[in-house]
Motif scaffolding. Sequence first.
Motif, short mmCIF file in Angstrom:
data_model
loop_
_atom_site.label_atom_id
_atom_site.label_comp_id
_atom_site.label_asym_id
_atom_site.label_seq_id
_atom_site.Cartn_x
_atom_site.Cartn_y
_atom_site.Cartn_z
N VAL A 85 0.84 -1.20 0.00
CA VAL A 85 0.00 0.00 0.00
C VAL A 85 0.88 1.25 0.00
CG1 VAL A 85 -1.82 1.25 1.23
CG2 VAL A 85 -1.86 -1.24 1.16
N GLY A 86 1.99 1.20 0.73
CA GLY A 86 2.92 2.33 0.73
C GLY A 86 3.47 2.59 -0.67
N PHE A 87 3.79 1.53 -1.40
CA PHE A 87 4.29 1.66 -2.78
C PHE A 87 3.23 2.29 -3.67
CE2 PHE A 87 4.67 -0.13 -7.08
CZ PHE A 87 5.95 0.30 -7.41
N PHE A 88 1.97 1.87 -3.50
CA PHE A 88 0.88 2.44 -4.29
C PHE A 88 0.70 3.93 -4.00
CE2 PHE A 88 -3.64 3.68 -4.26
CZ PHE A 88 -3.91 3.60 -5.61
N PHE A 89 0.75 4.31 -2.74
CA PHE A 89 0.59 5.72 -2.38
C PHE A 89 1.74 6.56 -2.93
CE2 PHE A 89 -2.97 4.61 0.01
CZ PHE A 89 -3.55 5.74 0.56
N LYS A 90 2.92 6.00 -2.96
CA LYS A 90 4.05 6.73 -3.52
C LYS A 90 3.84 6.98 -5.01
CE LYS A 90 9.08 6.87 -3.03
NZ LYS A 90 10.27 6.16 -2.53
N LYS A 91 3.21 6.04 -5.69
CA LYS A 91 2.93 6.20 -7.12
C LYS A 91 1.92 7.30 -7.39
CE LYS A 91 5.58 3.10 -9.04
NZ LYS A 91 6.65 3.51 -9.99
N ILE A 92 1.04 7.59 -6.42
CA ILE A 92 0.03 8.63 -6.64
C ILE A 92 0.46 9.96 -6.02
CG2 ILE A 92 -1.85 6.96 -6.81
CD1 ILE A 92 -2.68 7.74 -3.96
N GLY A 93 1.76 10.07 -5.68
CA GLY A 93 2.29 11.35 -5.24
C GLY A 93 2.19 11.61 -3.76
N GLN A 94 2.01 10.56 -2.95
CA GLN A 94 1.94 10.70 -1.50
C GLN A 94 3.14 9.99 -0.87
OE1 GLN A 94 -0.13 12.40 0.39
NE2 GLN A 94 -1.67 12.99 -1.12
N VAL A 97 4.82 6.56 3.77
CA VAL A 97 4.40 6.35 5.16
C VAL A 97 2.90 6.55 5.32
CG1 VAL A 97 4.83 8.74 5.89
CG2 VAL A 97 4.96 6.89 7.57
N ILE A 98 2.28 7.43 4.50
CA ILE A 98 0.83 7.62 4.58
C ILE A 98 0.13 6.34 4.15
CG2 ILE A 98 -1.13 8.98 3.76
CD1 ILE A 98 0.75 11.31 3.33
N GLY A 99 0.64 5.71 3.08
CA GLY A 99 0.07 4.44 2.65
C GLY A 99 0.22 3.36 3.70
N GLU A 100 1.35 3.37 4.41
CA GLU A 100 1.57 2.38 5.46
C GLU A 100 0.58 2.58 6.61
OE1 GLU A 100 5.66 2.80 6.43
OE2 GLU A 100 6.38 2.09 4.49
N ILE A 101 0.29 3.84 6.93
CA ILE A 101 -0.69 4.12 7.98
C ILE A 101 -2.07 3.65 7.54
CG2 ILE A 101 -1.86 5.98 9.25
CD1 ILE A 101 0.76 7.58 9.07
N VAL A 102 -2.44 3.95 6.29
CA VAL A 102 -3.74 3.52 5.76
C VAL A 102 -3.82 1.99 5.76
CG1 VAL A 102 -5.19 3.46 3.69
CG2 VAL A 102 -4.08 5.59 4.38
#
Length: 485
Positions: A85-94, A97-102
């Motif tokens: 999920v962290g990798f996915f969030f990084k791809k969308i410009g976030q 760590v935000i993806g890891e929290i989600v």
Amino acid sequence: MKKKRKILFYVLMLAVFGLAIYWILVQGKSLEGAGKILPATNPISNGTVQSGFQRFSGSVMRHLGSSLPVLLLQIAVIVLFTRLVGFFFKKIGQPAVIGEIVAGILLGPSLLGWLFPGASGFIFPQSSLDNLQFLSQVGLILFMFVIGLEVDFGFIRRQAFEAVIISHASIIIPYALGMGLSYFFYAEYAPAGVSFLAFALFMGIAMSITAFPVLARVLQERGITRTKLGQLSLTCAASDDVTAWCILALLVAIIHAGSSVSAFYTIALVLAFVTFMLVIIRPVLQSAYRHYQARNIASSIVMPAVFIVLLLSAYMTEGIGIHALFGAFLAGVIMPQDHVFRKSVLEKIEDVSKVLFLPLFFAYTGLRTQIGLLNESSLWISFIWILVVAVAGKFGGSVLAAKAVGQNWKDSLSIGALMNTRGLMELVALNIGYDLGILTPKIFAMMVLMALITTFMTNPALNLIEWISASRTRKEQAAVNIQNV
């Protein structure tokens, strides 16, 4: 020839010692007397004699259901899912760590437990959560030590005047608004037996936190760390973190003490311990490090000393009546300021802390967050008020202070957007409040959502500010060109 001798030796060894083992077993059989062993039994399940395979499969399931295999499965699932999920969030410009929290929230009852209760019960049985909590606390102690190591007080002092004004404005304004909100929330959302003072003070601090690590990650990914805006934002966030954690430590001391007199003694002890660490232990560590450099002492001696200071500091603050996390943070702060030393320690601790242990904390927070509890419109209205107050206090307060110290509107708005980032540090504070019994599951879920949304807002808000500024610059340039014509 040599190969044949080796083969002959191998065969003879197996034959001789194999026969010896067989002879011992035969002779030992004669030692079995009456009552020495239990008669063979056929295990029965629901009145049916179990087959060998049933006994085997039952044994496997019992082993997999014991504490260690369950914990290992949890760690594997958590680390894998948070990284994806962290990798996915990084791809969308976030920031990742935000993806890891989600991801941690999604592994809890808000999604996995709702859609697949059987799988959730298998991976995260209620009886296993104490072990997960224990490991997540160890991870947080290491993480707070890393945060303390990353605080550069020399850097803060160089920009102290503007940074302190902006930082403290970004604390006191949302703090006051949070306490004001608690006046309207106390009757409905405060747990039974919790005083208004404790609830109001904690609501104030929950609105005031800035996530220094996430902010630093955002600046790094945008390539503005070394700019004037980036340097000032980092300084404000570092000063904010130090101030907010000191306030939170005093708040925890007051709540644990129970009475004003006890609180006075606890706070006095906290101040004495902090003074002892800064005035005595810090110079001793600095002197020892210089000795280490001069003698070229092996790092195998230095790292155990670092961990001893970390663990004892965390132990002392836990014993005093505040949280072990504060002791870990203080231990990081007092470490020698040498850049090479701090980088070496960070390299040894940071990966284990952030890759392995922090995802466990995200998952544990997610298991405590029940968004499904917000099942009434009144609860969502309350959440919207929390979000509005959080953004107005942190973003608005930072913008006003930045403008007051002479920053232009673009930089002031950018600083406000960055200081509004809460992320991981907010979750740490919220979990402390939850453990203290100050927050109910409903208000905890609202505050976790607020932390996620305000953190998620940061990059889009910065992009919007950049776009507005660029558009304004283009219009001004076009007007100048027309006048020149």
